[in-house]
Design a protein around this motif. Sequence first.
Motif, mmCIF file in Angstrom:
data_model
loop_
_atom_site.group_PDB
_atom_site.id
_atom_site.type_symbol
_atom_site.label_atom_id
_atom_site.label_comp_id
_atom_site.label_asym_id
_atom_site.label_seq_id
_atom_site.Cartn_x
_atom_site.Cartn_y
_atom_site.Cartn_z
ATOM 1 N N MET A 1 0.832 -1.198 0.000
ATOM 2 C CA MET A 1 0.000 0.000 0.000
ATOM 3 C C MET A 1 0.870 1.253 0.000
ATOM 4 N N ARG A 2 0.403 2.238 -0.704
ATOM 5 C CA ARG A 2 1.083 3.516 -0.700
ATOM 6 C C ARG A 2 0.745 4.167 0.647
ATOM 7 N N THR A 3 1.733 4.536 1.384
ATOM 8 C CA THR A 3 1.430 5.200 2.649
ATOM 9 C C THR A 3 2.002 6.612 2.645
ATOM 10 N N ASP A 4 3.264 6.719 3.064
ATOM 11 C CA ASP A 4 3.791 8.069 3.190
ATOM 12 C C ASP A 4 4.609 8.538 1.987
ATOM 13 N N SER A 5 4.554 7.805 0.899
ATOM 14 C CA SER A 5 5.314 8.267 -0.253
ATOM 15 C C SER A 5 4.492 8.056 -1.515
ATOM 16 N N SER A 6 4.662 8.940 -2.486
ATOM 17 C CA SER A 6 3.936 8.730 -3.733
ATOM 18 C C SER A 6 4.800 7.884 -4.654
ATOM 19 N N PRO A 7 4.174 7.233 -5.645
ATOM 20 C CA PRO A 7 4.922 6.266 -6.450
ATOM 21 C C PRO A 7 6.039 6.938 -7.237
ATOM 22 N N GLN A 8 7.120 6.201 -7.334
ATOM 23 C CA GLN A 8 8.305 6.707 -8.008
ATOM 24 C C GLN A 8 8.512 5.896 -9.263
ATOM 25 N N THR A 9 8.888 6.536 -10.332
ATOM 26 C CA THR A 9 9.247 5.790 -11.528
ATOM 27 C C THR A 9 10.730 5.451 -11.448
ATOM 28 N N ILE A 10 11.038 4.207 -11.746
ATOM 29 C CA ILE A 10 12.427 3.763 -11.705
ATOM 30 C C ILE A 10 12.904 3.582 -13.141
ATOM 31 N N PHE A 11 14.092 4.105 -13.445
ATOM 32 C CA PHE A 11 14.593 4.078 -14.819
ATOM 33 C C PHE A 11 15.791 3.144 -14.964
ATOM 34 N N ARG A 12 15.812 2.454 -16.084
ATOM 35 C CA ARG A 12 16.928 1.550 -16.372
ATOM 36 C C ARG A 12 18.245 2.321 -16.443
ATOM 37 N N LYS A 13 18.195 3.532 -16.998
ATOM 38 C CA LYS A 13 19.436 4.302 -17.173
ATOM 39 C C LYS A 13 20.057 4.699 -15.824
ATOM 40 N N ASP A 14 19.288 4.644 -14.758
ATOM 41 C CA ASP A 14 19.799 5.041 -13.439
ATOM 42 C C ASP A 14 20.498 3.909 -12.687
ATOM 43 N N TYR A 15 20.669 2.781 -13.327
ATOM 44 C CA TYR A 15 21.294 1.654 -12.615
ATOM 45 C C TYR A 15 22.675 2.031 -12.076
ATOM 46 N N THR A 16 22.913 1.689 -10.813
ATOM 47 C CA THR A 16 24.269 1.769 -10.268
ATOM 48 C C THR A 16 24.549 0.472 -9.522
ATOM 49 N N PRO A 17 25.795 0.035 -9.526
ATOM 50 C CA PRO A 17 26.115 -1.212 -8.819
ATOM 51 C C PRO A 17 25.887 -1.058 -7.313
ATOM 52 N N ALA A 58 -9.306 5.670 -10.138
ATOM 53 C CA ALA A 58 -8.201 6.623 -9.954
ATOM 54 C C ALA A 58 -8.451 7.573 -8.784
ATOM 55 N N ALA A 59 -9.723 7.849 -8.526
ATOM 56 C CA ALA A 59 -10.057 8.823 -7.485
ATOM 57 C C ALA A 59 -9.881 8.275 -6.067
ATOM 58 N N ARG A 60 -9.683 6.992 -5.938
ATOM 59 C CA ARG A 60 -9.522 6.405 -4.595
ATOM 60 C C ARG A 60 -8.246 6.932 -3.945
ATOM 61 N N ALA A 61 -8.351 7.249 -2.682
ATOM 62 C CA ALA A 61 -7.195 7.821 -1.978
ATOM 63 C C ALA A 61 -6.111 6.772 -1.753
ATOM 64 N N LYS A 62 -6.527 5.551 -1.474
ATOM 65 C CA LYS A 62 -5.560 4.534 -1.076
ATOM 66 C C LYS A 62 -5.446 3.452 -2.134
ATOM 67 N N LEU A 63 -4.607 3.694 -3.108
ATOM 68 C CA LEU A 63 -4.407 2.660 -4.119
ATOM 69 C C LEU A 63 -2.982 2.144 -4.015
ATOM 70 N N SER A 64 -2.791 0.881 -4.343
ATOM 71 C CA SER A 64 -1.422 0.354 -4.405
ATOM 72 C C SER A 64 -0.707 0.970 -5.607
ATOM 73 N N ASN A 65 0.610 0.960 -5.569
ATOM 74 C CA ASN A 65 1.380 1.396 -6.733
ATOM 75 C C ASN A 65 1.047 0.550 -7.954
ATOM 76 N N ASP A 66 0.772 -0.729 -7.695
ATOM 77 C CA ASP A 66 0.456 -1.657 -8.781
ATOM 78 C C ASP A 66 -0.723 -1.143 -9.603
ATOM 79 N N VAL A 67 -1.834 -0.900 -8.903
ATOM 80 C CA VAL A 67 -3.054 -0.474 -9.599
ATOM 81 C C VAL A 67 -2.909 0.951 -10.120
#
Length: 888
Positions: free
Chosen positions: A1-17, A869-878
């Motif tokens: 569940m999304r709680t205290d953070s909004s969803p973040q997009t993760i990029f392939r180009k940002d990979y670091t070891p 979309a209007a629901r306050a509590k959605l998982s990042n998945d949905v």
Amino acid sequence: MRTDSSPQTIFRKDYTPPAFLVDTVELGFDLHPERTIVANRITLRQNPASKRRDIVLHGEDIELVQLRMNGQLLGKDDYLLDHATLTIKKAPAQVVLEIETLCAPVQNTTLSGLYVSNGNFFTQCEAEGFRRITFFPDRPDVMAKYTVMLRADKASYPVLLSNGNLIEQGDLDDGRHYAKWEDPFKKPSYLFALVAARLVCQEETFTLADGRDVLLQVWVEEGNLDKTDYAMQSLKNSIRWDEERFNLELDLDRFMIVAVGDFNMGAMENKGLNIFNTKFVLANPRTATDIDYAGIEAVVGHEYFHNWTGNRVTCRDWFQLSLKEGLTVFRDQEFSADMIGTDTGRAVTRIDQVRTLRQAQFPEDAGPMSHPVRPDSFVEINNFYTVTVYEKGAEVVRMYQTLLGRDGFRKGMDLYFKRHDGQAVECDDFRAAMADANGRDLGQFERWYSQAGTPVVTARTRYDAVKRNFDIILSQRCAPSAGQQDKLPFHIPVAVGLLGASGQDLPLTLEGGKHAKGATTIVLELTEQEQIFRFRNVDERPTPSILRDFSAPVVLEYDYTDDELLHLFSHDSDPVNRWEAGQRLAMERLLKLTAQVAAAGGSDANLKLDPTFINAQRAVLTDETLDAAFRELALILPSETIIAEQMDVVDPQAIHTARQFMRRTIGAALKEELIAQYHANQTPGDYSPDALSAGKRALKNLCLSYLMVAPDMAELKLAQQQFEKAGNMTDRSAALVAMIHSGAATGPYLQNFYEDFEGEALVVDKWFAMQAAAPTTNVAAVRQLMAHPAFTLKNPNRARSLIFNFTNANPSQFHAADGSAYDFWAEHVIKLDAINPQVAARLARAMDRWRRYAPALQAKMKQALEKVAARAKLSNDVLEVISKALAN
Ligand code: B3K
Ligand code: ZN
């Protein structure tokens, strides 16, 4: 569940070891459903490939009890802890961490991490479930050696399993016992698994090619031991096949498969301890259909093959998922084809693969979730276990084999393992191994990994009777997709043959080509936007058979005449293209009929089907030289979903009406032949799931379904008798489905079926599924079925059987004009999300193609999407799926 953070997009180009590597992991579990204590001792060291000095551990929904670093108890000021990570700043170069955490498996309805199913403990860690068990650098490029100590109540959990080898076990105080497991191989955390359960097993000692004996086990709940034979047989076949085809051996002394009723997907390849959805383990003739048997063989193979393609060589990061999934799907496809062993059998499996691509992957590639085989970004990685990554990924791997030949492909595989065993690598590394092992430049081939969308290949031909030349002009294009406006040309293998007037294959001479004399199929390599391929010494104007064996995952456009298609449908030596010609003949007509229905306000009163088509269908149906399995595929009309994909504005009711009209007309015109084939393809005697028998049953049951579109008394009787007398689930369920679809009164039969199988969860799933997918079942009827005592949203198989089959396999009802089914969809995406975000996100995707419907439906679909979309509590998945659907 999304709680205290909004969803973040993760990029392939940002990979670091990773900043730190982990050498060893010692885990101790005190298992209790409400309160499990996990003690985790990890040794870490700075990664020379990284300059960073912070240790970053992932952790989710677990409670930190205690943390020690190099023996010292750490206080709250010594680390940073948020909802997702635990960070120790500027850590020393060598570190031993001792971490104690708490979790509550019985509360875990997400089925990710450690959870309880029917009173037993199971884990699911891919992709990011290990962080729900303990704090850890939960990324696939951190590979470590694991030792696991399990402690639990002996009476409730007599069986304690984990990865690798059992090295110690014994009793403890208070009725508890323990087992200690050690995995000799380094592995990423996503391959960790444990099972603590009341289970029984079928086991066998199996001798490997090198003479070593290994122990094979299939673990199930008591009462299911009569359903494990096929899984065990499939496992042995898989081991043998990988030895023979790729010279890859089982590297452990023991290999276990465990079946669990609550599972998010098909199965999971944990090292030495595969955990499976019961659907892909349990089968006997009474409860499982031919399709179930084939599914078990494929999935057992798939998970076993992961031991090399996925486990020994794993992914550097999750963007590389297709490195293991595309390759392993290709391997399981080849395994299933080899198990049948005949050329037509192989072609039948290939046709099935093409149907899946068109039914699910092409729409995905053209919709809001479109992504390359190697995605560039994601919000929730679980949303990217897709048909694109899996099935299109397998097509990409298949193209290497098409371009390099079987031996060349094998050389590439050998080099891949030689270079990368024990490593976490990228899709590019696989491509490099294929190229280097064969001395080929596969630079352009990279675009199959980086560009989304289905390429369209257009063919034109010209014949010069004087010069005896036949030219095929191929060009390619690919529509823009999210973030990819202009696509560069792909490297496309296009297998081609030419048919003469009497249907024979013409020997081919390609100008500039180096092909064996007398070759009748040649792989053209289309690498530019447009290319001309010239065949010499062609004595007559041939009929081209293009894209044989579906040599690339593309849409082929060629202006075939009906006569040419009929010629290919009766003669093409390539069974896939022979089938394809029939599909094209049918599709042309289905699209015309659909337009006529729409123009007539939904009526089918004035529709006509030409005798030419019916006669072609008759010829195939009665051609005893063809395998039954092939005939069945050749006679199935394109699905409503595939028809919809060909239309600019989709009218689901008109499609359904037109397709039903066509089926009814074929059923009436070929009645005699259908009845004759129905009787000719019976499989008396003991049930066997082999391909030949399964093919006969498939053809026979297709005949029945045609006869049952508008049945008379005698046909109805045929179905009823089959239902009553059937000695196996394939025939029994086919008869019931035919009855339900015919709209005949089926109440007592449904009731009878339910009562017979009340205790068999997988059959109860079928009972829900067949009702959900029937065009006579509307949303009100689905709601009624949900009130059935056997229905629950908590079990993914059950939720899928009713809800997903309605939203995905019953288009004319799901798209009912009043939009009531869209409200139903929104309601259940929201309900499921609170229980299991992964399952909810899959349901959310049922609305992917909403923009293609008529404006009135579109508006209602949009409303439903906005409601979610209007629901306050959605998982990042949905959230990811819904926001992509709504984005412009
Ligand atoms: N690797 C697993 C899939 C895991 C899905 C995580 N959401 C099964 C497989 O492809 O073999
Ligand atoms: Zn897989």
